[in-house]
Scaffold this active site. Structure first.
Site, PDB file in Angstrom:
ATOM      1  CD  GLU A  85      -3.024  -0.845   0.217  1.00 26.48           C
ATOM      2  OE1 GLU A  85      -3.242   0.311  -0.186  1.00 26.48           O
ATOM      3  OE2 GLU A  85      -3.660  -1.836  -0.207  1.00 26.48           O
ATOM      4  CB  THR A 126      10.033   4.717   0.564  1.00 27.79           C
ATOM      5  OG1 THR A 126       9.847   6.122   0.471  1.00 27.79           O
ATOM      6  CG2 THR A 126       9.507   4.279   1.925  1.00 27.79           C
ATOM      7  CG  ASP A 127      12.509   9.475  -0.107  1.00 31.23           C
ATOM      8  OD1 ASP A 127      11.359   9.044   0.082  1.00 31.23           O
ATOM      9  OD2 ASP A 127      12.748  10.463  -0.836  1.00 31.23           O
ATOM     10  CD  GLU A 128       6.952   9.075   2.040  1.00 32.00           C
ATOM     11  OE1 GLU A 128       6.224   8.919   3.035  1.00 32.00           O
ATOM     12  OE2 GLU A 128       6.519   9.448   0.938  1.00 32.00           O
ATOM     13  CE1 TYR A 154       4.352   3.395   1.457  1.00 36.42           C
ATOM     14  CE2 TYR A 154       5.471   5.489   1.800  1.00 36.42           C
ATOM     15  CZ  TYR A 154       5.355   4.292   1.129  1.00 36.42           C
ATOM     16  OH  TYR A 154       6.251   3.975   0.137  1.00 36.42           O
ATOM     17  CE  LYS A 158       7.938   0.361   1.420  1.00 33.17           C
ATOM     18  NZ  LYS A 158       7.663  -0.775   0.496  1.00 33.17           N
ATOM     19  CE  LYS A 193       0.776   6.978  -4.428  1.00 33.61           C
ATOM     20  NZ  LYS A 193       1.368   5.798  -4.970  1.00 33.61           N
ATOM     21  CB  ILE A 210      -1.131  23.097  -3.873  1.00 28.42           C
ATOM     22  CG1 ILE A 210      -1.211  23.064  -5.386  1.00 28.42           C
ATOM     23  CG2 ILE A 210       0.317  23.082  -3.402  1.00 28.42           C
ATOM     24  CD1 ILE A 210      -0.746  21.776  -5.999  1.00 28.42           C
ATOM     25  CE1 TYR A 211      -3.555  17.459  -0.211  1.00 28.42           C
ATOM     26  CE2 TYR A 211      -1.616  16.170   0.326  1.00 28.42           C
ATOM     27  CZ  TYR A 211      -2.919  16.241  -0.120  1.00 28.42           C
ATOM     28  OH  TYR A 211      -3.575  15.094  -0.472  1.00 28.42           O
ATOM     29  NE  ARG A 277       0.246  13.593   2.332  1.00 23.97           N
ATOM     30  CZ  ARG A 277       1.009  13.131   1.339  1.00 23.97           C
ATOM     31  NH1 ARG A 277       2.322  13.080   1.459  1.00 23.97           N
ATOM     32  NH2 ARG A 277       0.468  12.711   0.209  1.00 23.97           N
ATOM     33  N   GLY A 279       0.932  15.772   9.500  1.00 28.11           N
ATOM     34  CA  GLY A 279       2.290  15.228   9.636  1.00 28.11           C
ATOM     35  C   GLY A 279       3.153  15.405   8.397  1.00 28.11           C
TER      36      GLY A 279
HETATM   37  P1  NAD Z   1       1.512   1.232  -6.455  1.00 31.03           P
HETATM   38  O1  NAD Z   1       0.509   1.536  -5.396  1.00 31.03           O
HETATM   39  O2  NAD Z   1       1.389   1.885  -7.780  1.00 31.03           O
HETATM   40  O3  NAD Z   1       1.549  -0.342  -6.708  1.00 31.03           O
HETATM   41  C1  NAD Z   1       1.479  -1.276  -5.672  1.00 31.03           C
HETATM   42  C2  NAD Z   1       1.106  -2.619  -6.276  1.00 31.03           C
HETATM   43  O4  NAD Z   1       1.109  -3.586  -5.200  1.00 31.03           O
HETATM   44  C3  NAD Z   1      -0.289  -2.651  -6.897  1.00 31.03           C
HETATM   45  O5  NAD Z   1      -0.242  -3.303  -8.146  1.00 31.03           O
HETATM   46  C4  NAD Z   1      -1.119  -3.445  -5.908  1.00 31.03           C
HETATM   47  O6  NAD Z   1      -2.167  -4.179  -6.526  1.00 31.03           O
HETATM   48  C5  NAD Z   1      -0.074  -4.386  -5.339  1.00 31.03           C
HETATM   49  N1  NAD Z   1      -0.439  -4.882  -3.995  1.00 31.03           N
HETATM   50  C6  NAD Z   1      -0.913  -4.156  -2.958  1.00 31.03           C
HETATM   51  N2  NAD Z   1      -1.140  -4.972  -1.914  1.00 31.03           N
HETATM   52  C7  NAD Z   1      -0.775  -6.223  -2.308  1.00 31.03           C
HETATM   53  C8  NAD Z   1      -0.761  -7.491  -1.669  1.00 31.03           C
HETATM   54  N3  NAD Z   1      -1.163  -7.634  -0.396  1.00 31.03           N
HETATM   55  N4  NAD Z   1      -0.312  -8.559  -2.354  1.00 31.03           N
HETATM   56  C9  NAD Z   1       0.099  -8.429  -3.631  1.00 31.03           C
HETATM   57  N5  NAD Z   1       0.085  -7.263  -4.304  1.00 31.03           N
HETATM   58  C10 NAD Z   1      -0.338  -6.169  -3.639  1.00 31.03           C
HETATM   59  O7  NAD Z   1       2.908   1.548  -5.777  1.00 31.03           O
HETATM   60  P2  NAD Z   1       4.277   2.056  -6.435  1.00 31.03           P
HETATM   61  O8  NAD Z   1       4.297   3.530  -6.414  1.00 31.03           O
HETATM   62  O9  NAD Z   1       4.516   1.323  -7.701  1.00 31.03           O
HETATM   63  O10 NAD Z   1       5.310   1.555  -5.329  1.00 31.03           O
HETATM   64  C11 NAD Z   1       5.905   0.260  -5.425  1.00 31.03           C
HETATM   65  C12 NAD Z   1       6.882   0.080  -4.275  1.00 31.03           C
HETATM   66  O11 NAD Z   1       7.881   1.100  -4.328  1.00 31.03           O
HETATM   67  C13 NAD Z   1       6.240   0.204  -2.891  1.00 31.03           C
HETATM   68  O12 NAD Z   1       6.819  -0.749  -2.064  1.00 31.03           O
HETATM   69  C14 NAD Z   1       6.590   1.615  -2.449  1.00 31.03           C
HETATM   70  O13 NAD Z   1       6.672   1.678  -1.038  1.00 31.03           O
HETATM   71  C15 NAD Z   1       7.950   1.788  -3.097  1.00 31.03           C
HETATM   72  N6  NAD Z   1       8.357   3.171  -3.418  1.00 31.03           N
HETATM   73  C16 NAD Z   1       7.521   3.986  -4.154  1.00 31.03           C
HETATM   74  C17 NAD Z   1       7.957   5.251  -4.521  1.00 31.03           C
HETATM   75  C18 NAD Z   1       7.082   6.178  -5.343  1.00 31.03           C
HETATM   76  O14 NAD Z   1       7.441   7.342  -5.538  1.00 31.03           O
HETATM   77  N7  NAD Z   1       5.946   5.739  -5.875  1.00 31.03           N
HETATM   78  C19 NAD Z   1       9.230   5.682  -4.148  1.00 31.03           C
HETATM   79  C20 NAD Z   1      10.047   4.828  -3.386  1.00 31.03           C
HETATM   80  C21 NAD Z   1       9.592   3.571  -3.051  1.00 31.03           C
HETATM   81  O1  DAU Z   2       9.400   9.580  -1.344  1.00 34.23           O
HETATM   82  C1  DAU Z   2       8.951   8.348  -1.791  1.00 34.23           C
HETATM   83  C2  DAU Z   2       7.461   8.264  -1.616  1.00 34.23           C
HETATM   84  O2  DAU Z   2       6.886   9.141  -2.576  1.00 34.23           O
HETATM   85  C3  DAU Z   2       6.913   6.856  -1.786  1.00 34.23           C
HETATM   86  O3  DAU Z   2       7.436   6.035  -0.774  1.00 34.23           O
HETATM   87  C4  DAU Z   2       5.380   6.864  -1.725  1.00 34.23           C
HETATM   88  O4  DAU Z   2       4.888   5.569  -2.016  1.00 34.23           O
HETATM   89  C5  DAU Z   2       4.863   7.827  -2.780  1.00 34.23           C
HETATM   90  O5  DAU Z   2       3.456   7.921  -2.705  1.00 34.23           O
HETATM   91  C6  DAU Z   2       5.483   9.217  -2.586  1.00 34.23           C
HETATM   92  O6  DAU Z   2       5.008   9.838  -1.358  1.00 34.23           O
HETATM   93  P1  DAU Z   2       4.648  11.395  -1.296  1.00 34.23           P
HETATM   94  O7  DAU Z   2       3.728  11.618  -0.178  1.00 34.23           O
HETATM   95  O8  DAU Z   2       5.870  12.232  -1.359  1.00 34.23           O
HETATM   96  O9  DAU Z   2       3.897  11.536  -2.745  1.00 34.23           O
HETATM   97  P2  DAU Z   2       2.528  12.238  -3.159  1.00 34.23           P
HETATM   98  O10 DAU Z   2       2.463  12.172  -4.653  1.00 34.23           O
HETATM   99  O11 DAU Z   2       1.361  11.755  -2.379  1.00 34.23           O
HETATM  100  O12 DAU Z   2       2.792  13.758  -2.745  1.00 34.23           O
HETATM  101  C7  DAU Z   2       3.912  14.470  -3.249  1.00 34.23           C
HETATM  102  C8  DAU Z   2       3.888  15.859  -2.604  1.00 34.23           C
HETATM  103  O13 DAU Z   2       2.738  16.559  -3.103  1.00 34.23           O
HETATM  104  C9  DAU Z   2       3.726  15.837  -1.096  1.00 34.23           C
HETATM  105  O14 DAU Z   2       4.485  16.900  -0.521  1.00 34.23           O
HETATM  106  C10 DAU Z   2       2.250  16.077  -0.872  1.00 34.23           C
HETATM  107  C11 DAU Z   2       1.873  16.960  -2.049  1.00 34.23           C
HETATM  108  N1  DAU Z   2       0.472  16.796  -2.513  1.00 34.23           N
HETATM  109  C12 DAU Z   2       0.037  15.544  -2.813  1.00 34.23           C
HETATM  110  C13 DAU Z   2      -1.273  15.330  -3.214  1.00 34.23           C
HETATM  111  C14 DAU Z   2      -1.764  13.934  -3.525  1.00 34.23           C
HETATM  112  C15 DAU Z   2      -0.350  17.912  -2.656  1.00 34.23           C
HETATM  113  O15 DAU Z   2       0.074  19.054  -2.409  1.00 34.23           O
HETATM  114  N2  DAU Z   2      -1.637  17.701  -3.064  1.00 34.23           N
HETATM  115  C16 DAU Z   2      -2.147  16.468  -3.331  1.00 34.23           C
HETATM  116  O16 DAU Z   2      -3.357  16.364  -3.672  1.00 34.23           O
END
Ligand code: NAD
Ligand code: DAU
Length: 340
Positions: A85, A126-128, A154, A158, A193, A210-211, A277, A279
């Site tokens: 997730e 993740t960097d988070e 989240y 992680k 996202k 925009i938050y 948002r 936190g």
């Molecule tokens: P995403 O939400 O687009 O995809 C997640 C996928 O995992 C989906 O296809 C979902 O169906 C599947 N999934 C969820 N729960 C599951 C379960 N219980 N069993 C099997 N499959 C399941 O996420 P993403 O952005 O592609 O992120 C992928 C990975 O990379 C995550 O672990 C996330 O923490 C990490 N990550 C994401 C980012 C980013 O910017 N998106 C950055 C760094 C790390």
């Molecule tokens: O840093 C890696 C992480 O990046 C991943 O681990 C997460 O899975 C991925 O979702 C992402 O997290 P963020 O919270 O940084 O991404 P998001 O796209 O949700 O938000 C990016 C920035 O934009 C953040 O500062 C919040 C802001 N934002 C986001 C949404 C959805 C807004 O201002 N408005 C919005 O509606």
């Protein structure tokens, strides 16, 4: 010939990774497993679904019986866990599923890796997990030694998984690596996202939420560069090691949104500041020098070169966007943003 299990491969990054690996390594075999939650879409895998070295399995990483059966049948060499997730806002609304999927899921996979030995279990983190950095100290970056200090359910889930992976390494000798990447963008990103959401709303001339003041900073990396980094780490990274991934592309949220609006020739007046948002992390910034020095990784894209391609991809794949933006997505967007 090596056999890979890629979990979460119907999602954004896992899907891009499947595309990359299936065409780059025709001699290897790839099994993609995904539970197909709201974020998983088989259409993302359509271009490779009929490739001879690829197969899809519909399964949940928390389902121990199904996972063990698959491992007994396939005998994987490499297991790469993308399944999670992944949306911070959803974790604030409903933390529980994050703890189940993001902590217990990797545990099931690692137990299976111990019973049916693999060469490497790789956890995509993740960097988070490092928390955030102040806005007024641009000299500070996250290194692999930065203490874990999480802000959202989240990121806490992680970080818990990362700790569990290292515990399985030390206690049970699990061969493993962990990568921690900064924010990704690129093709097939789910439009909850920031970047795909802004593109989608801007195209429809809708207000862009925009938050806070839009001053939070993220360190953006094109998903292709994340894929090349994971490929390197899995094949050449040292056992038990953690690698940061990032390309030094720090931008405020406002800068990102303004860039997209300019590219699409849409008015800045679409920008709407909404409640922050809870936190909300201020700034992420990665130091990827370990990965660069030890494994020779270099990103291909800067933010400036990657963002235009990503906007074009969204313009050229409106069908994909429309198909994924249904059901659970619409419910969440309506309920979540109406309270902002
Ligand atoms: P995403 O939400 O687009 O995809 C997640 C996928 O995992 C989906 O296809 C979902 O169906 C599947 N999934 C969820 N729960 C599951 C379960 N219980 N069993 C099997 N499959 C399941 O996420 P993403 O952005 O592609 O992120 C992928 C990975 O990379 C995550 O672990 C996330 O923490 C990490 N990550 C994401 C980012 C980013 O910017 N998106 C950055 C760094 C790390
Ligand atoms: O840093 C890696 C992480 O990046 C991943 O681990 C997460 O899975 C991925 O979702 C992402 O997290 P963020 O919270 O940084 O991404 P998001 O796209 O949700 O938000 C990016 C920035 O934009 C953040 O500062 C919040 C802001 N934002 C986001 C949404 C959805 C807004 O201002 N408005 C919005 O509606």
């Amino acid at each position: 010939m090596s056999k890979f299990l890629i979990t979460g491969g119907a999602g954004f990054i896992g899907g891009n990774f499947c595309h990359y690996m299936v065409s780059k390594y025709p001699q290897d075999e790839f099994v993609c497993l995904d539970a197909l939650t709201y974020a998983g879409n088989l259409e993302t895998l359509e271009p490779i679904m009929n490739a001879g070295n690829f197969r899809f399995v519909h399964e949940n990483i928390c389902h121990r019986e199904g996972i063990f059966k698959l491992f007994a049948e396939e005998h994987f060499d490499y297991v790469i866990n993308f399944a999670a997730e992944s949306h911070v806002d959803r974790s604030i609304e409903n933390p529980e599923i994050f703890l189940k999927t993001n902590i217990l899921g990797p545990q099931v996979l690692m137990d299976a890796c111990l019973k049916y030995p693999v060469k490497r279990f790789h956890q995509v983190s993740t960097d988070e997990v490092y928390g955030d950095l102040p806005l007024d100290r641009p000299d500070l970056l996250f290194t692999e030694q930065t203490p874990l200090h999480t802000s959202s359910p989240y990121s806490a889930s992680k970080a818990a998984a990362d700790l569990l992976v290292m515990a399985y390494h030390r206690t049970f000798g699990l061969p493993c690596t962990i990568s921690r990447c900064s924010n990704n963008y690129g093709p097939y990103q789910f439009p909850e996202k920031l970047i795909p959401m802004i593109i989608k709303k801007a195209l429809a001339d809708e207000p862009l939420p925009i938050y806070g003041k839009g001053i939070n900073v993220r360190d953006w990396l094109h998903v292709y560069d994340h894929c090349t980094a994971i490929d390197l780490i899995v094949r050449q990274g040292a056992d038990g090691e953690i690698y940061n991934i990032g390309g030094h592309n720090e931008k405020t949220n406002l800068e990102v949104v303004q860039t997209i609006l300019n590219y699409l020739s849409k008015p800045q007046s679409l920008i709407t500041f909404v409640k922050d948002r809870a936190g909300h992390d201020l700034r992420y910034a990665m130091d990827p020098s370990k990965l660069e020095k030890e494994l020779g990784w270099r990103p291909k894209y800067t933010f400036e070169t990657g963002i235009g391609r990503t906007i074009d991809w969204n313009l050229n794949h409106r069908d994909w966007l429309e198909h994924v933006a249904s059901g659970e997505y619409l419910r969440f967007m309506k309920e979540y943003y109406s309270s902002k």
